[in-house]
Write an enzyme that holds these catalytic residues in place. Sequence first.
Site, short mmCIF file in Angstrom:
data_model
loop_
_atom_site.label_atom_id
_atom_site.label_comp_id
_atom_site.label_asym_id
_atom_site.label_seq_id
_atom_site.Cartn_x
_atom_site.Cartn_y
_atom_site.Cartn_z
N GLY A 8 -4.19 -4.43 -4.34
CA GLY A 8 -5.05 -3.64 -4.60
C GLY A 8 -4.28 -2.24 -5.01
O GLY A 8 -3.64 -1.51 -4.08
N HIS A 9 -4.11 -2.02 -6.39
CA HIS A 9 -3.29 -0.76 -6.79
C HIS A 9 -4.24 0.11 -7.36
O HIS A 9 -5.01 0.14 -8.02
CB HIS A 9 -2.27 -1.05 -7.72
CG HIS A 9 -1.26 -2.32 -7.21
ND1 HIS A 9 -0.74 -3.01 -8.10
CD2 HIS A 9 -0.81 -2.40 -6.16
CE1 HIS A 9 0.12 -3.73 -7.52
NE2 HIS A 9 0.00 -3.36 -6.17
N LYS A 51 2.53 2.18 -5.05
CA LYS A 51 3.41 1.33 -6.19
C LYS A 51 2.46 1.53 -7.53
O LYS A 51 2.95 1.87 -8.60
CB LYS A 51 3.46 0.05 -6.20
CG LYS A 51 4.53 -0.13 -5.02
CD LYS A 51 4.89 -1.80 -4.84
CE LYS A 51 3.40 -2.41 -4.58
NZ LYS A 51 2.81 -2.39 -3.06
N GLN A 79 2.40 -6.34 -3.33
CA GLN A 79 2.63 -6.13 -1.83
C GLN A 79 3.96 -5.79 -1.60
O GLN A 79 4.23 -4.51 -2.25
CB GLN A 79 2.49 -7.76 -1.20
CG GLN A 79 1.47 -8.35 -1.27
CD GLN A 79 0.94 -9.03 -2.62
OE1 GLN A 79 1.71 -9.87 -3.29
NE2 GLN A 79 -0.42 -8.81 -2.90
N ASP A 85 0.72 -1.31 -0.16
CA ASP A 85 0.13 -0.05 -0.07
C ASP A 85 0.95 1.31 -0.11
O ASP A 85 0.29 2.21 0.52
CB ASP A 85 -0.80 -0.03 1.39
CG ASP A 85 -1.87 -1.29 1.32
OD1 ASP A 85 -2.35 -1.48 0.45
OD2 ASP A 85 -1.65 -1.93 2.40
#
Length: 428
Positions: free
Chosen positions: A40-41, A16, A223, A13
């Site tokens: 989750g990007h 990225k 991650q 988080d």
Amino acid sequence: MSTYVVVGLQYGDEGKGKITDVLSAKSDYVVRFQGGDNAGHTVYVGEEKFVLHLLPSGVLQCKGKCIIANGVVVNPKSFIKEVNQIESKGLRTDHIFISRRAHVIMPYHILLDTYREEEHGGTQIGTTKKGIGPCYEDKIARIGIRMVDLLNPEILRDKIEKNLKVKNSLFEKYYGKPTLDVEEIYNEFLEIGKQLQDRIVDTEVELNEAIRDGKNVLFEGAQALMLDIDFGTYPYVTSSSPSTGGVCTGAGVPPTSLQNLIGVAKAYCTRVGNGPFPSELDNELGEKIRQIGGEFGATTGRPRRTGWLDLVSLKHACMINGINNLVITKLDVLTGIENLKIVTHYKTEDGKVIDYFTSSTEKLYNYEPIYQDLPGWNEDLTKVRSYDELPDNAQKYIEFIEEYLGINVYLVSVGPERSQNIIRKELF
């Protein structure tokens, strides 16, 4: 040779997705090399918010190809859903491809992930229950189903039958849950294979040729290093290696091809799920940072634990990854905090002061963080685009990080928008 690797240096988080999106505008290839739809990007384009889980974060800007490489575990139903969402916004997806070698997350993987968490009251690891771990388990056990198997009916049926003999027995006898039907799963995934057949391709040869031809190839991890299966806070980790080294096995390229190693860290620190977090702020200030920074999981919606920047763990992450370009995100979130703290050392249970990360997760719970105090600032940073325009104390904050790590910060992010960056040098 122009290769770029974007990896996280904390507990995920870090932003990225935004950095990958920015760099993808000049990339010929954007390659996701590990993880699955547990990621989750979040990418903002004007007022539009895109939350990408499985698709490479460069999908919105890359004019070349976006590759989901062999190291990723793919839930094809999530892939189809995400592609449909992108297309509903009027954006193209015909440049997205999946490696034939990538392993498939099957329904029984998701159930196993869920049942295990329930068995421990949801407190063992704190997974997203997406089936990531069980899929990687089958991959290592050499019983996994790969994307190429979806194109071969006989192989697909045989593998599903063999897997369900074991999984159904486990569901029924150990967990006391219903069993799954071979025919139903076979027909569903055979149809999925037909739907995706034009996207399932060999990727490693093309990527290596692109690198040799001097194309801009951008590798994106999910991650972060502190969740790495080997070098993170085991067992509170993910099931793959989100490191620069993970690119080699996750995309099929040699280490000699990796050039610009970009590590992303927040100006503070967050963590989702269970596990040690030495600099955690479980108080009013931690909640303030959570609210200002919007620190809620993009995949689960869970509130993230917040804390001060930890340079001991960050140094560990930079060392393992060989980072030569650092990105600091969300510096703007710290505006208005009068006294800032940064972890520079730990004090162990026996009173020893150390500046390196431990392999003993159990001991880490009892380590006392030692802080360096730094003065804060009150100026709004969200409209700053030049490093010299930053308040003196914000510059001192960045420079303290650089001095401790011995790595230059090449980009400072001061907001979620593509344009809210202070770029100190151009990588492309």
